[in-house]
Design a protein around this motif. Sequence first.
Motif, mmCIF file in Angstrom:
data_model
loop_
_atom_site.group_PDB
_atom_site.id
_atom_site.type_symbol
_atom_site.label_atom_id
_atom_site.label_comp_id
_atom_site.label_asym_id
_atom_site.label_seq_id
_atom_site.Cartn_x
_atom_site.Cartn_y
_atom_site.Cartn_z
ATOM 1 N N LYS A 1 85.827 129.297 -51.001
ATOM 2 C CA LYS A 1 85.233 130.182 -50.031
ATOM 3 C C LYS A 1 86.221 131.394 -49.484
ATOM 4 N N GLY A 2 85.683 132.678 -49.477
ATOM 5 C CA GLY A 2 86.217 133.606 -49.207
ATOM 6 C C GLY A 2 87.183 134.458 -50.057
ATOM 7 N N LEU A 3 87.284 133.908 -51.339
ATOM 8 C CA LEU A 3 88.070 134.549 -52.467
ATOM 9 C C LEU A 3 87.940 135.876 -52.519
ATOM 10 N N ASP A 4 86.736 136.277 -52.666
ATOM 11 C CA ASP A 4 86.439 137.582 -52.960
ATOM 12 C C ASP A 4 87.010 138.753 -51.993
ATOM 13 N N GLY A 5 86.903 138.064 -50.721
ATOM 14 C CA GLY A 5 87.411 139.063 -49.621
ATOM 15 C C GLY A 5 88.878 138.867 -49.303
ATOM 16 N N TYR B 1 98.419 129.430 -44.415
ATOM 17 C CA TYR B 1 99.541 130.388 -44.803
ATOM 18 C C TYR B 1 99.189 131.864 -45.134
ATOM 19 N N GLN B 2 100.189 132.783 -45.142
ATOM 20 C CA GLN B 2 99.618 134.101 -45.414
ATOM 21 C C GLN B 2 100.452 134.653 -46.642
ATOM 22 N N PHE B 3 99.548 135.092 -47.657
ATOM 23 C CA PHE B 3 100.263 135.625 -48.977
ATOM 24 C C PHE B 3 99.754 137.023 -49.159
ATOM 25 N N ASP B 4 100.553 137.652 -50.081
ATOM 26 C CA ASP B 4 100.442 139.030 -50.523
ATOM 27 C C ASP B 4 99.674 138.960 -52.012
ATOM 28 N N ALA B 5 99.791 137.774 -52.815
ATOM 29 C CA ALA B 5 99.203 137.597 -53.938
ATOM 30 C C ALA B 5 98.800 136.106 -54.276
ATOM 31 N N ILE B 6 97.727 135.684 -55.159
ATOM 32 C CA ILE B 6 97.585 134.481 -55.554
ATOM 33 C C ILE B 6 97.481 134.468 -57.241
ATOM 34 N N VAL B 7 98.231 133.605 -57.940
ATOM 35 C CA VAL B 7 98.083 133.493 -59.325
ATOM 36 C C VAL B 7 97.442 132.119 -59.659
ATOM 37 N N PHE B 8 96.416 132.215 -60.246
ATOM 38 C CA PHE B 8 95.805 130.896 -60.636
ATOM 39 C C PHE B 8 96.161 130.532 -61.871
ATOM 40 N N CYS B 9 96.882 129.736 -62.044
ATOM 41 C CA CYS B 9 97.294 128.879 -63.273
ATOM 42 C C CYS B 9 96.333 127.595 -63.451
ATOM 43 N N ASP C 1 94.069 137.808 -45.644
ATOM 44 C CA ASP C 1 95.330 137.385 -46.368
ATOM 45 C C ASP C 1 95.742 136.071 -45.989
ATOM 46 N N VAL C 2 95.009 135.243 -45.359
ATOM 47 C CA VAL C 2 95.360 133.943 -45.031
ATOM 48 C C VAL C 2 94.483 132.962 -45.793
ATOM 49 N N VAL C 3 95.480 131.945 -46.317
ATOM 50 C CA VAL C 3 94.940 131.010 -47.236
ATOM 51 C C VAL C 3 94.955 129.599 -46.237
ATOM 52 N N LEU C 4 93.880 128.835 -46.167
ATOM 53 C CA LEU C 4 93.546 127.791 -45.618
ATOM 54 C C LEU C 4 93.701 126.576 -46.547
ATOM 55 N N LEU C 5 94.460 125.556 -46.182
ATOM 56 C CA LEU C 5 94.478 124.328 -47.006
ATOM 57 C C LEU C 5 93.580 123.088 -46.386
ATOM 58 N N LYS C 6 93.192 122.351 -47.260
ATOM 59 C CA LYS C 6 92.320 120.964 -46.748
ATOM 60 C C LYS C 6 93.087 120.181 -45.692
#
Length: 399
Positions: A159-163, A315-323, A305-310
Motif C-alpha cells: 500500500k502506497g508504494l507507488d507514491g 522509518y524514513q528512507f531515501d531508497a528501497i531495494v527489493f531483494c 518517504d516514510v515506511v510503516l512496519l506491521k
Amino acid sequence: MEEENGVVIIVGAGPSGLGVAGCLSRLSIPYIILEREDCYASLWNKYAYDRLHFHLRKQFCHLPHIPFPSDFPNYVPKTLFLQYLNDYVSHFQIRPLYRRTVESAIYDDASGKWSVKARYVLNNNNNNDGDDYEIEEYSSRFLVVATGETANPFVPEIKGLDGFAGEILHSTQFKSGKEFKNKKVLVVGSGNSGMEIALDLSNYDAKTSIIVRSPVHFVSREIVYLALILLKYLPLKMVDSVVVMLSKFVYGDLNKYGIKRPSEGPFYMKVKYGKYPVIDVGTFNKIKTGEIQVLSAELESVENDVVLLKNGKSYQFDAIVFCTGFKRSTNLWLKGDDYLLNNDGIPKVSYPNHWKGKKGLYCVGLSRRGLYGATEDAQNIANDIKLMMSDLQNDVTKN
C-alpha cells in the motif's frame, strides 16, 4: 513464419541453457536456443550487482566439460565468470537466437513433435515489447525448458508504494552502493542477494536497514565448503546438524540482533523449499556493530518517504531495494504438461529424476542445486536425448 529447426529446442540462454547446448554439441546433436534478451546469460551480463561473486567454490560452479582455469580464484567474481562464459560459447560455437520470447509450446501427437511459437522483436529495444515484431514457428522432437529459477523480477504489492518519494529498485537494477552514499536505504528481503547488497550499501556509507522477517541460517563460505564435502559421505540430516553446530559456534546467539534461526536444517530447507542459507561474506559483522540495522517486522505501507512496519514502527528512507526474488512464467506458455512442472515452474518430480518429463520434454537448472545441479541436468538430458534418438533410428531401420 516457419523457421529451420534442430532436433532440440532449448528455451533460455542462461548458464543452464548454454550447458545443455555444450553437451549436445559434444554429441553432434543439432539444436536451437531461443532467448528473449539480446545476449546470453542476461542475469549476469545486465542485471547483477558489481561486487557479485560465487558463494561456492569454483569446482561446484562450472558448466559441463570445461572447468574453470586454474588461475581463477576459488570464489569467482562476476567479471571472470562472464569471461569464462564467453570462452564456453566460443568453444562450442553456441549461437542463440536472441529477442525471441516463447509464447506457446504445444506437443503434437500426430507428428510426435513440439510446436513452438516465439515473438521475435525486430527493433532492438531493451524491453523487447515493441510493436515491430513477427511470430516465428519452430518444431522439434525434444524441448528443454532452461528459463531457470530467476525468470521475472518480483516486487510485492504494498500500500502506497507507488507514491514513495524516494528511489525504488529491484535487486536486478542495483549495481553498487556508491550511488547511495550517506542516504537512508531499506533492503527488503534477507536472502543472499539482500544480505550482500546491504553489505555493499554499508561499505559505501549508506545508512542501511534490512528487513529480516523470517528465520534464517547464517553460515560462512568455509562451513558450506565443508558441508558439500560431507554430503558426499553422510546423510543430509547429519550434515545439517554439523552445520548448525558450527554456525552457533561462529555466529553465536542471533536473537541478540533480531534474527531467529529456523528449526529445520539449512540443506533440508534448500532441498524442500528452495530457501538457501545466508552465506556470510561480511554482513554479520556489520549487523553486530550496528552499521546495518535489522528490522524484524513485515513492511505494511508507504507514505511519501516514510515506511510503516506491521509492528507499528515507522522509518524514513531515501531508497528501497527489493531483494524479493523472481516469479517463473513457464506455466503461461508451456501447454499440455501435467507431469513435469507445477504452476510455479518447479519440477513436480523429485530429485534425482526431476529433469525428465514425457513426450521429449526436459528441464534444466530447476533442482535448487545451483550450477552444480544444472551441470548434472545438462549431461543427463543430452545423454538421454542421444539414447532416444538411437532408439528412434533403430525403429526406423526395423520398419
